[in-house]
Motif scaffolding. Structure first.
Motif, PDB file in Angstrom:
ATOM      1  N   ASN A 224      15.305  50.111  35.428  1.00 60.69           N
ATOM      2  CA  ASN A 224      14.342  49.053  35.462  1.00 60.69           C
ATOM      3  C   ASN A 224      13.155  49.396  34.635  1.00 60.69           C
ATOM      4  OD1 ASN A 224      15.422  46.568  36.770  1.00 60.69           O
ATOM      5  ND2 ASN A 224      15.738  48.227  38.380  1.00 60.69           N
ATOM      6  N   GLN A 225      12.394  50.479  34.737  1.00 59.99           N
ATOM      7  CA  GLN A 225      11.420  50.960  34.046  1.00 59.99           C
ATOM      8  C   GLN A 225      11.664  50.971  32.535  1.00 59.99           C
ATOM      9  OE1 GLN A 225       9.485  54.686  34.452  1.00 59.99           O
ATOM     10  NE2 GLN A 225       7.619  53.694  35.197  1.00 59.99           N
ATOM     11  N   TYR A 226      12.713  51.556  32.160  1.00 56.97           N
ATOM     12  CA  TYR A 226      13.067  51.618  31.011  1.00 56.97           C
ATOM     13  C   TYR A 226      13.068  50.185  30.209  1.00 56.97           C
ATOM     14  CZ  TYR A 226      15.937  52.556  26.556  1.00 56.97           C
ATOM     15  OH  TYR A 226      16.379  52.560  25.381  1.00 56.97           O
ATOM     16  N   ILE A 227      13.670  49.378  30.787  1.00 61.71           N
ATOM     17  CA  ILE A 227      13.743  47.846  30.240  1.00 61.71           C
ATOM     18  C   ILE A 227      12.420  47.428  30.049  1.00 61.71           C
ATOM     19  CG2 ILE A 227      14.543  45.595  30.440  1.00 61.71           C
ATOM     20  CD1 ILE A 227      17.028  46.768  31.677  1.00 61.71           C
ATOM     21  N   ASP A 228      11.569  47.742  30.922  1.00 53.79           N
ATOM     22  CA  ASP A 228      10.139  47.254  30.931  1.00 53.79           C
ATOM     23  C   ASP A 228       9.522  47.777  29.806  1.00 53.79           C
ATOM     24  OD1 ASP A 228       8.021  45.637  32.508  1.00 53.79           O
ATOM     25  OD2 ASP A 228       7.116  47.431  32.166  1.00 53.79           O
ATOM     26  N   PHE A 257      23.225  46.329  30.921  1.00 53.05           N
ATOM     27  CA  PHE A 257      22.197  45.975  31.820  1.00 53.05           C
ATOM     28  C   PHE A 257      21.004  45.497  31.295  1.00 53.05           C
ATOM     29  CE2 PHE A 257      18.633  46.947  34.931  1.00 53.05           C
ATOM     30  CZ  PHE A 257      19.023  45.997  35.829  1.00 53.05           C
ATOM     31  N   ILE A 258      20.832  46.183  30.058  1.00 54.76           N
ATOM     32  CA  ILE A 258      19.606  45.788  29.182  1.00 54.76           C
ATOM     33  C   ILE A 258      19.583  44.152  28.652  1.00 54.76           C
ATOM     34  CG2 ILE A 258      18.538  45.976  26.648  1.00 54.76           C
ATOM     35  CD1 ILE A 258      19.246  48.818  26.982  1.00 54.76           C
ATOM     36  N   TYR A 259      20.679  43.819  28.466  1.00 57.21           N
ATOM     37  CA  TYR A 259      20.927  42.309  27.872  1.00 57.21           C
ATOM     38  C   TYR A 259      20.780  41.416  28.844  1.00 57.21           C
ATOM     39  CZ  TYR A 259      22.385  45.157  23.921  1.00 57.21           C
ATOM     40  OH  TYR A 259      22.193  46.238  22.845  1.00 57.21           O
ATOM     41  N   ASN A 263      15.528  39.862  27.747  1.00 59.28           N
ATOM     42  CA  ASN A 263      15.046  38.619  27.225  1.00 59.28           C
ATOM     43  C   ASN A 263      13.934  38.118  28.339  1.00 59.28           C
ATOM     44  OD1 ASN A 263      16.013  38.063  24.620  1.00 59.28           O
ATOM     45  ND2 ASN A 263      18.099  38.565  25.745  1.00 59.28           N
ATOM     46  N   ASP A 264      14.220  37.834  29.476  1.00 60.98           N
ATOM     47  CA  ASP A 264      13.500  37.253  30.641  1.00 60.98           C
ATOM     48  C   ASP A 264      12.120  38.257  30.596  1.00 60.98           C
ATOM     49  OD1 ASP A 264      14.792  35.229  31.111  1.00 60.98           O
ATOM     50  OD2 ASP A 264      16.050  36.265  32.820  1.00 60.98           O
ATOM     51  N   ILE A 265      12.323  39.370  30.527  1.00 58.21           N
ATOM     52  CA  ILE A 265      11.245  40.295  30.751  1.00 58.21           C
ATOM     53  C   ILE A 265      10.115  40.265  29.416  1.00 58.21           C
ATOM     54  CG2 ILE A 265      10.251  42.727  30.897  1.00 58.21           C
ATOM     55  CD1 ILE A 265      12.904  43.119  32.606  1.00 58.21           C
ATOM     56  N   LEU A 266      10.819  40.253  28.456  1.00 65.54           N
ATOM     57  CA  LEU A 266      10.129  40.070  27.280  1.00 65.54           C
ATOM     58  C   LEU A 266       9.104  38.858  27.105  1.00 65.54           C
ATOM     59  CD1 LEU A 266       9.398  41.248  24.337  1.00 65.54           C
ATOM     60  CD2 LEU A 266      11.459  39.817  23.455  1.00 65.54           C
TER      61      LEU A 266
END
Length: 297
Positions: A224-228, A257-259, A263-266
């Motif tokens: 989760n931190q990676y995606i952030d 899990f990235i996809y 997009n929501d976090i971005l």
């Protein structure tokens, strides 16, 4: 038809690509570990394909690093050191007695995906490599944008935006000599290094992802931190370039899990209340580089 050649640290891949994107020949061979042999192997490949088609075909070559505008020599190619500080494009042109177009591997990935991959139909495509390192490329109207200094798209060496004191503790200095580069957070080695520093482990990225699938708390936190971190880095790209689409490539791009989340976090980090840009997975994977090399010509 055109020839595409992808030079890497351990392999040379080549294809014969038709104008409609169909591949009639594709093969890989080991990459020699010295410069003169690389020139000879590439020349032999091209001559063989010429004979097969009874034509003198255009050639594009994909490789790590860039050709310096000032010197004509390759630089910034740590994974393929045999071509570093060499006039690679000039020597290939002389060996083959024809125009040969050489281009950075991330740019070739981006061009491939822009022409007939995940970025097909979009005007402005930003291609991302998140693997052993972090790179990027820009394609506008299916043309590579190199920039005045040939460093367009090198977002891996901007500092992670909004770094907290805690995030500063769990990261190593970048090989480029700077602190806080995105590459030290979102490359495969950077991802595992941050995890190991935080949790006092010695895991590689595959072991961390296996832990995530097994619902291990530390691995869930790390991903989760990676995606952030990825979203924060891409927000800078969006604020400056405002691309139509962002296409991810490299080993880390295979994490589904990235996809599901990026997009929501971005949207939280970009300077707009409506974000049309989408982050998507590549179509051609490891083959994008060699296809992009062929499209160069």
């Amino acid at each position: 038809m055109q020839i595409g050649i992808d030079v890497g640290a351990t392999k040379i891949e080549y294809i014969l690509l038709h104008d409609d994107g169909e591949e009639s020949i594709r093969s890989r061979i080991d990459c020699p570990q010295n410069y003169d042999s690389i020139i000879k192997v590439i020349s032999d490949i091209v001559i063989k394909l010429d004979k097969n088609t009874n034509k003198k075909l255009p050639v594009g070559v994909c490789h790590p690093g860039i050709h310096s505008i000032q010197t004509g020599l390759v630089k910034n190619s740590p994974n393929c050191k045999w071509i570093n500080n060499k006039p690679f494009q000039k020597d290939l042109r002389e060996s083959l007695s024809r125009e040969v177009i050489c281009e950075n591997d991330a740019n070739c990935f981006t061009l491939s995906e822009a022409v007939d991959g995940a970025g097909k139909g979009y005007q402005v495509v930003f291609g991302v490599i998140i693997g052993t390192g972090v790179g990027g490329g820009i394609s506008i109207n299916q043309k590579v944008i190199r920039g005045r200094n040939s460093i367009s798209g090198e977002w891996g060496h901007i500092v992670l935006p909004g770094r907290t004191e805690e995030e500063k503790k769990y990261v190593k200095k970048c090989y480029c000599g700077k602190n806080g580069c995105l590459e030290t957070y979102i490359s495969g080695p950077g991802f595992s290094s941050a995890y190991n520093l935080r949790f006092n482990k010695n895991y590689n990225s595959h072991q961390i992802l296996e832990g995530f699938l097994n619902k291990e708390e530390n691995s869930i936190f790390a991903l989760n931190q990676y995606i952030d971190h990825l979203a924060r880095g891409l927000s800078v790209v969006c604020n400056i370039l405002d691309p139509d689409v962002i296409v991810l490539g490299g080993g880390m791009s295979n994490i589904d899990f990235i996809y599901e989340n990026i997009n929501d976090i971005l949207k939280k980090y970009v300077f707009t209340d409506t974000l049309e840009t989408k982050v998507v997975k590549n179509v051609y994977g490891d083959s994008s580089g060699v296809r992009g090399a062929a499209w160069l010509s």
